[in-house]
Design an enzyme around this catalytic site. Structure first.
Site: not given
Ligand code: ADP
Length: 452
Positions: A158, A203, A275, A287, A289, A291, A337
């Site tokens: 990521k 996951l 989140e 993460e 957010n 806002r 949405r």
């Molecule tokens: P962004 O900031 O790009 O939205 P996030 O960290 O919030 O990234 O993750 C967005 C989505 O990606 C999550 O809602 C989930 O669907 C998937 N995701 C993120 N981390 C994981 C993980 N460790 N395992 C499986 N899916 C993940």
């Protein structure tokens, strides 16, 4: 309280903020690009200023033009909405240097949570459970392999600066980790100008559950329950609901209190969302957010709390007027949405709306800025509006959603309404049995095939 506020956004969220400001007796200033001069937020604001040509970086992201707009109109505060400059710590600092109040958290908190590696470190320190992952940034293949071996495959690479699901790649084994690392870094570099990445355990069947919080910046903070945003396409939320069909009362209370306590410790100011992924009864922070979020109406419908009103009052220096005991959860809400996209191929469909008829009746809310005769420009995101329904329980909300979708007419463009008409009739959705991969799988299995 402020006398005048500038809204540095467009579309439905600009209108949403305008409504909260009007109810607080605050005069409103809209800004717009030349592509948006006919937009509803411009028509409804007390004043408006054109801040540049259609591309967002020359208008909605144009900091000197926004500062000039505040100066010309005498706006004392600026609400950034979501997207655009809402999570730009430097922008918040520049506003402060010009004695304009940024309706949002302190710049240091925006910065802290904007770097996902730092955010995870902070979360761990504050007692928030996290997804197992690398301790920091991963710089080369050997490091990635070592970290992945320890975590166990599959792993997710990521972007530290991530957002909108970009810069994310799954690796299933040692064989594909090098290419996943390279792709994630390239995507991160082009999307965020920063190729730092980190590793997380992937996951396989989690739900996405997020907690809404409000803090007053002086150590007061409460939570407003959770939203389940597991129905996603390309890591983008499509359908959000609250409360989550997967949680019971004690789990809800426990995670909510962990989040509120963490925000008290941080002295966080404003609205925020923490989140999590949720699997087998456990929460894993991904993460925060800093806002207002697209899906905030779900929380407003089940708590009766106007989150944008609270954001503005906090920015004006007021302590939280709500205590945790004042937040009473009532019934169930679902948000869809609705995008200007083909419901099966998701091809964007900007253009002229010939006829527009939104649904109404008890428990139905439509947050949208479109109208009959409006032309959706091709320049911005494809959100046409949000349909939010509320019922005394999930079943009532689903029935209300079904009939509201059948009433909704947006003629002239393709919209994703037919997708939701299909989803609301699906037995997995009706039973609340879905995880973050459900929708992608449903679409890949031809769930929308045959849709005109
Ligand atoms: P962004 O900031 O790009 O939205 P996030 O960290 O919030 O990234 O993750 C967005 C989505 O990606 C999550 O809602 C989930 O669907 C998937 N995701 C993120 N981390 C994981 C993980 N460790 N395992 C499986 N899916 C993940």
């Amino acid at each position: 309280m402020f006398e005048k506020i500038l809204i540095a956004n467009r579309g439905e969220i600009a209108l949403r903020i305008l409504r909260a400001a009007k109810e607080l007796g605050i005069a409103t200033v809209a800004v717009h690009s030349t592509a948006d001069s006919e937009a509803m937020h411009v028509k409804l604001a007390d004043e408006s200023v054109c801040v540049g040509p259609p591309p967002a970086r020359e208008s909605y992201l144009n900091i000197p033009a926004l500062l000039a707009a505040c100066e010309i109109t005498g706006a004392e505060a600026l609400h950034p909405g979501y997207g655009f400059l809402s999570e730009n710590a430097r922008f918040a600092e520049i506003l402060a240097e010009h004695h304009i109040v940024f309706v949002g958290p302190k710049p240091e908190h925006i910065r802290l949570m904007g770097d996902k590696i730092e955010a995870k470190r902070t979360a761990l320190r504050l007692g928030i459970p996290c997804v197992p992952g690398s301790a920091g940034a991963i710089t080369d293949e050997a490091e990635a392999k070592a970290a992945a071996k320890e975590l166990g495959y599959p792993v997710l690479i990521k972007a530290a600066a991530g957002g909108g699901g970009r810069g994310m790649k799954v690796s299933f084994s040692e064989d594909d980790i090098a290419s996943a690392l390279e792709t994630a870094r390239m995507e991160a570099k082009s999307a965020f100008g920063d190729d730092s990445v980190y590793l997380e355990k992937y996951l396989e069947k989690p739900r996405h559950i997020e907690v809404q919080i409000l803090g007053d910046g002086r150590g007061g903070a409460i939570h407003l329950g959770e939203r389940d945003c597991s129905l996603q396409r390309r890591h983008q939320k499509v359908w959000e609901e609250g409360p989550s069909p997967a949680l019971n009362e004690s789990q809800r209370k426990e995670i909510g209190e962990i989040c509120a306590a963490a925000m008290r410790e941080l002295q966080y100011a404003g609205a925020g969302t923490i989140e999590f992924l949720y699997e087998d009864g456990k929460f894993y922070f991904i993460e925060m957010n800093t806002r207002i979020q697209v899906e905030h109406p779900v929380t407003e419908m089940i708590t009766g709390v106007d989150l944008v009103n609270e954001q503005i009052k906090i920015a004006a220096g007021s302590a939280l007027t709500l205590t945790q005991d004042d937040v009473i959860f009532n019934g169930h809400a679902i948000e869809c949405r609705i995008n200007a996209e083909h419901p099966a191929t998701f091809r964007p469909s900007p253009g002229l709306i010939n006829y527009y008829h939104p649904p109404g009746g008890l428990g139905v809310r439509v947050d949208s800025a479109v109208y009959a005769g409006y032309t959706i420009p091709p320049t911005y995101d494809s959100l046409v509006g949000k349909l939010i329904v509320h019922g005394r329980n999930r079943n009532e909300a689903l029935m209300r959603l079904r009939r509201s979708l059948d009433e909704f007419i947006i003629d002239g463009i393709d919209t994703t309404i037919p997708l939701f008409q299909t989803l609301v009739r699906n037995s997995d959705i009706q039973n609340g049995l879905y995880d973050i991969h459900w929708l992608e799988k449903f679409l890949a299995d031809g769930g929308m095939d045959g849709t005109e």
